[in-house]
Design a protein around this motif. Structure first.
Motif, PDB file in Angstrom:
ATOM      1  N   PHE A 271     -33.979 -16.716 -10.665  1.00 51.83           N
ATOM      2  CA  PHE A 271     -34.678 -16.494 -10.469  1.00 51.83           C
ATOM      3  C   PHE A 271     -36.218 -17.559 -10.052  1.00 51.83           C
ATOM      4  CE2 PHE A 271     -33.293 -13.044 -14.077  1.00 51.83           C
ATOM      5  CZ  PHE A 271     -33.506 -12.256 -13.031  1.00 51.83           C
ATOM      6  N   ALA A 272     -35.828 -18.402 -10.333  1.00 49.82           N
ATOM      7  CA  ALA A 272     -37.526 -19.605 -10.001  1.00 49.82           C
ATOM      8  C   ALA A 272     -37.579 -19.705  -8.399  1.00 49.82           C
ATOM      9  CB  ALA A 272     -36.809 -21.060 -10.047  1.00 49.82           C
ATOM     10  N   PRO A 273     -38.583 -19.966  -8.281  1.00 48.16           N
ATOM     11  CA  PRO A 273     -38.868 -20.236  -6.676  1.00 48.16           C
ATOM     12  C   PRO A 273     -38.175 -21.092  -6.349  1.00 48.16           C
ATOM     13  CG  PRO A 273     -40.773 -20.128  -7.815  1.00 48.16           C
ATOM     14  CD  PRO A 273     -39.961 -20.392  -9.449  1.00 48.16           C
ATOM     15  N   PRO A 274     -37.374 -21.081  -4.562  1.00 48.86           N
ATOM     16  CA  PRO A 274     -37.548 -21.798  -4.185  1.00 48.86           C
ATOM     17  C   PRO A 274     -38.803 -22.901  -3.023  1.00 48.86           C
ATOM     18  CG  PRO A 274     -37.726 -20.526  -2.161  1.00 48.86           C
ATOM     19  CD  PRO A 274     -37.875 -19.224  -4.027  1.00 48.86           C
ATOM     20  N   PRO A 275     -38.638 -23.884  -2.271  1.00 52.43           N
ATOM     21  CA  PRO A 275     -40.162 -24.832  -1.990  1.00 52.43           C
ATOM     22  C   PRO A 275     -41.410 -23.735  -1.605  1.00 52.43           C
ATOM     23  CG  PRO A 275     -38.433 -25.704  -1.503  1.00 52.43           C
ATOM     24  CD  PRO A 275     -37.199 -24.358  -2.054  1.00 52.43           C
ATOM     25  N   GLN A 276     -42.096 -23.484  -2.175  1.00 57.19           N
ATOM     26  CA  GLN A 276     -43.728 -23.110  -2.195  1.00 57.19           C
ATOM     27  C   GLN A 276     -44.096 -23.873  -1.557  1.00 57.19           C
ATOM     28  OE1 GLN A 276     -43.807 -19.607  -3.451  1.00 57.19           O
ATOM     29  NE2 GLN A 276     -41.651 -19.877  -3.454  1.00 57.19           N
ATOM     30  N   PRO A 277     -44.867 -23.103   0.023  1.00 53.98           N
ATOM     31  CA  PRO A 277     -46.480 -23.340   1.032  1.00 53.98           C
ATOM     32  C   PRO A 277     -47.378 -24.408   0.214  1.00 53.98           C
ATOM     33  CG  PRO A 277     -46.072 -21.215   1.560  1.00 53.98           C
ATOM     34  CD  PRO A 277     -45.078 -21.806   0.384  1.00 53.98           C
ATOM     35  N   ARG A 278     -47.730 -25.536   0.607  1.00 50.89           N
ATOM     36  CA  ARG A 278     -49.195 -26.134   0.373  1.00 50.89           C
ATOM     37  C   ARG A 278     -50.603 -26.000   1.085  1.00 50.89           C
ATOM     38  NH1 ARG A 278     -46.325 -26.359  -4.059  1.00 50.89           N
ATOM     39  NH2 ARG A 278     -45.626 -27.941  -4.840  1.00 50.89           N
ATOM     40  N   MET A 279     -52.000 -25.948   0.685  1.00 49.42           N
ATOM     41  CA  MET A 279     -52.577 -26.007   1.140  1.00 49.42           C
ATOM     42  C   MET A 279     -53.024 -27.560   1.731  1.00 49.42           C
ATOM     43  SD  MET A 279     -55.943 -23.885   0.293  1.00 49.42           S
ATOM     44  CE  MET A 279     -55.459 -22.279   0.217  1.00 49.42           C
ATOM     45  N   THR A 280     -54.080 -27.252   2.999  1.00 53.06           N
ATOM     46  CA  THR A 280     -54.674 -28.970   3.264  1.00 53.06           C
ATOM     47  C   THR A 280     -55.436 -28.520   2.744  1.00 53.06           C
ATOM     48  OG1 THR A 280     -55.517 -28.142   5.694  1.00 53.06           O
ATOM     49  CG2 THR A 280     -52.890 -28.779   5.058  1.00 53.06           C
ATOM     50  N   GLN A 281     -56.660 -29.860   3.135  1.00 53.88           N
ATOM     51  CA  GLN A 281     -58.396 -29.894   2.851  1.00 53.88           C
ATOM     52  C   GLN A 281     -58.801 -28.930   3.103  1.00 53.88           C
ATOM     53  OE1 GLN A 281     -59.699 -33.871   2.031  1.00 53.88           O
ATOM     54  NE2 GLN A 281     -58.329 -34.964   0.367  1.00 53.88           N
ATOM     55  N   ASP A 282     -58.605 -28.566   4.518  1.00 53.71           N
ATOM     56  CA  ASP A 282     -58.596 -27.928   5.495  1.00 53.71           C
ATOM     57  C   ASP A 282     -58.802 -25.956   5.548  1.00 53.71           C
ATOM     58  OD1 ASP A 282     -60.080 -29.730   6.535  1.00 53.71           O
ATOM     59  OD2 ASP A 282     -59.051 -30.076   7.867  1.00 53.71           O
ATOM     60  N   GLY A 283     -57.921 -25.597   4.856  1.00 55.34           N
ATOM     61  CA  GLY A 283     -57.800 -24.637   4.570  1.00 55.34           C
ATOM     62  C   GLY A 283     -56.362 -23.917   4.589  1.00 55.34           C
ATOM     63  N   ASP A 284     -55.592 -24.557   5.192  1.00 57.02           N
ATOM     64  CA  ASP A 284     -54.794 -24.329   5.994  1.00 57.02           C
ATOM     65  C   ASP A 284     -53.690 -24.362   5.673  1.00 57.02           C
ATOM     66  OD1 ASP A 284     -56.268 -24.719   8.733  1.00 57.02           O
ATOM     67  OD2 ASP A 284     -55.154 -26.669   9.145  1.00 57.02           O
ATOM     68  N   ILE A 285     -52.358 -23.752   6.049  1.00 57.64           N
ATOM     69  CA  ILE A 285     -51.422 -23.415   4.545  1.00 57.64           C
ATOM     70  C   ILE A 285     -50.135 -23.856   5.938  1.00 57.64           C
ATOM     71  CG2 ILE A 285     -48.984 -21.966   3.430  1.00 57.64           C
ATOM     72  CD1 ILE A 285     -52.569 -21.913   2.489  1.00 57.64           C
ATOM     73  N   VAL A 286     -49.520 -24.667   4.307  1.00 57.96           N
ATOM     74  CA  VAL A 286     -48.601 -25.773   5.579  1.00 57.96           C
ATOM     75  C   VAL A 286     -46.915 -25.038   4.416  1.00 57.96           C
ATOM     76  CG1 VAL A 286     -46.441 -28.108   5.331  1.00 57.96           C
ATOM     77  CG2 VAL A 286     -49.730 -27.946   5.323  1.00 57.96           C
ATOM     78  N   ASP A 287     -46.219 -24.088   6.107  1.00 57.14           N
ATOM     79  CA  ASP A 287     -45.005 -23.696   5.664  1.00 57.14           C
ATOM     80  C   ASP A 287     -43.862 -24.152   5.544  1.00 57.14           C
ATOM     81  OD1 ASP A 287     -42.838 -22.242   6.366  1.00 57.14           O
ATOM     82  OD2 ASP A 287     -43.929 -20.577   5.903  1.00 57.14           O
TER      83      ASP A 287
END
Length: 522
Positions: A271-287
């Motif tokens: 049930f634990a999630p795989p690696p999740q996206p993270r956010m940059t300081q500019d608000g962009d999502i890193v997949d």
């Protein structure tokens, strides 16, 4: 190749273990490593007399005191998954290190002592997880000792932490009368210290099929009544709510007796999630899958190998694939760096790593290039969100007892300060060294490490608790504003900082100097 990379990333599980000191965090870590085949013999924290120490406690002071004061990183493979465990410091004086570590994981395992229930440090760390919305899995430990009633503990989870819970299994008895766990999720019973089958089957009504001695006890009857109540009035299991951090799956067991741990590990990995996206300081999502290599440094540790006086920067890979020898850009400076000396960890055992993917933690040999919070990328340059930094509360003046050791003194301080547990300040003209920390234990660890790792005896003169405030408009600050009650110093980035004696001194200063805009860290 992209499919292979996708599969590798999806199979990563990266989590931190959080708890109050003595709840059994390091012991649980050991048992998980045992199942992963990473170690053959688990040495518990209590194993001082036997000379065995916990694998995740590598620093000398940790072995002497039986506490974790650094965040260890351990990796093992289990059932097709690559598991990265970050064993965080349990002691509250090291909460800053723990907070940063929680920024580098995708889920958390919270350990609760059955006798003590939810303790102060657990509440603090839980709030950080909640703030980040990361899934939390709960392991209620030490069921082979007498403690609080299970239903009371479930109620405590919801009332104290404000998170709903779902019991994945349920204890049958406790303490000397601990008979086993009723596995609600897998629909079976796991008897404690049984020499027969590991699992006992249930009939269609959820009762034991075979005529086991356990059935004749009041503990079994009580457990069946509790489970009936949970089925009727308890929360429903929802994987979506688990992933949002709104519902915590609860497991009962005993890490020391190695009971319930494997069942927990198997269900957690499901049930634990795989690696999740993270956010940059500019608000962009890193997949993690679609973007080229990127990562951030959440920890720096000096002298993991005292023989070589090395420094390791711990990187959480956020996206893409790392390959040894690749060139990356350090976002803060724009400098290009070749990543050739890289390691992976099992506590103090390290090996060279040639490849790693999103979700993995790798160590970079550091000669002073990196700072906590740095972002490295192989594609376009960007910066991940800032990591938390705390405002220290306790302060000491530090000098070397032997003036001939000044060079070692300053080198040691510089390296230990860069790890982030203590903060460095100096007075304006005499340049006396002042250290700030969240808790007293950090100073004791600092003193121990200066002596053992840099061969420098230090003299520490407490100057008490202070209120540290940074200044937004430094150009308006005058040195004449400094006084005994509002000492003006510089931090290691050469920024002005006022150290106020108390709240009254802070308000008095603000009334007198309303043009000076003060701010604190966290």
């Amino acid at each position: 190749m992209p499919d292979q990379l996708t599969n590798e990333i999806q199979n990563r599980r990266t989590f931190a273990i959080i708890s109050h000191p003595d709840a059994g965090k390091t012991t649980l870590t050991e048992k998980l490593l045992l199942f992963g085949g990473a170690i053959r013999d688990a040495g518990t924290v209590k194993g001082k007399k036997s000379g065995k120490f916990a694998t995740s406690d590598w620093m000398e002071i940790e072995k002497q005191r039986g506490i974790s004061v650094t965040s260890s990183v351990m990796q093992f493979d289990y059932d097709g998954n690559r598991v990265n465990i970050l064993d965080t410091p349990g002691h509250q004086d090291f909460s800053e290190d723990t907070y940063r570590t929680l920024m580098a994981v995708d889920s958390a395992v919270m350990i609760i002592d059955v006798a003590k229930g939810i303790e102060a440090q657990t509440v603090k760390l839980f709030k950080v997880c909640k703030m980040r919305g990361i899934p939390i899995f709960t392991f209620i430990n030490k069921m082979d000792r007498q403690g609080k009633e299970p239903l009371e503990l479930m109620e405590e989870l919801e009332e104290v932490l404000g998170i709903q819970s779902y019991a994945m299994n349920w204890p049958i008895g406790m303490g000397k009368e601990f008979l086993g766990i009723y596995d609600r999720y897998n629909k079976r019973v796991e008897p404690f210290r049984s020499e027969g089958e590991r699992f006992l089957e249930l009939d269609e009504n959820g009762r034991l099929i075979e005529d086991h001695d356990m059935k004749k006890t009041s503990y079994y009857t009580q457990a069946m009544e509790d489970i009936e109540l949970l089925d009727e009035a308890g929360n429903d299991f929802s994987i979506d709510r688990v992933k949002k951090g709104e519902l915590t799956p609860v497991f009962f067991g005993s890490a020391l007796a190695n009971f319930g741990v494997e069942t927990f590990l198997e269900t957690y990995l499901q049930f634990a999630p795989p690696p999740q996206p993270r956010m940059t300081q500019d608000g962009d999502i890193v997949d993690p899958i679609e973007m080229p290599f990127s990562g951030f440094i959440f920890k720096i540790q000096a002298n993991m190998n005292p023989a070589h006086r090395d420094r390791i920067a711990f990187v959480r890979i956020v996206s893409g694939k790392f390959e040894r020898g690749m060139n990356v850009t350090l976002a803060r400076t724009g400098k290009s760096i070749k990543l050739s000396q890289t390691t992976q960890f099992l506590a103090d055992d390290r090996e060279m790593v040639n490849e790693a993917v999103a979700g993995d933690i790798i160590g970079l040999h550091d000669v002073g290039n990196y700072q906590i919070g740095d972002t490295i990328t192989s594609g376009k340059k960007f910066q991940f969100e800032n990591l938390p930094q705390f405002t220290p509360e306790l302060f000491v003046k530090v000098t070397a007892k032997n003036v001939m050791k000044q060079k070692h003194f300053h080198k040691g301080i510089l390296q230990l300060v860069q790890e982030g547990a203590i903060q460095y300040y100096k007075t304006l003209h005499l340049e006396e060294v002042i250290l700030g920390a969240v808790g007293q234990l950090q100073f004791e660890v600092f003193e121990h490490r200066m002596k053992n790792e840099y061969n420098v005896d230090v003299r520490m003169e407490p100057i008490g608790s202070k209120i540290a405030r940074w200044i937004e408009n430094e150009e308006d600050v005058k040195e004449s504003m400094s006084s005994g009650r509002s000492m003006l110093v510089r931090d290691r980035f050469n920024r002005y900082v006022f150290l106020f004696e108390n709240e009254f001194a802070t308000r008095w200063f603000q009334d007198k100097n309303s043009n000076i805009r003060l701010y604190s860290l966290l």
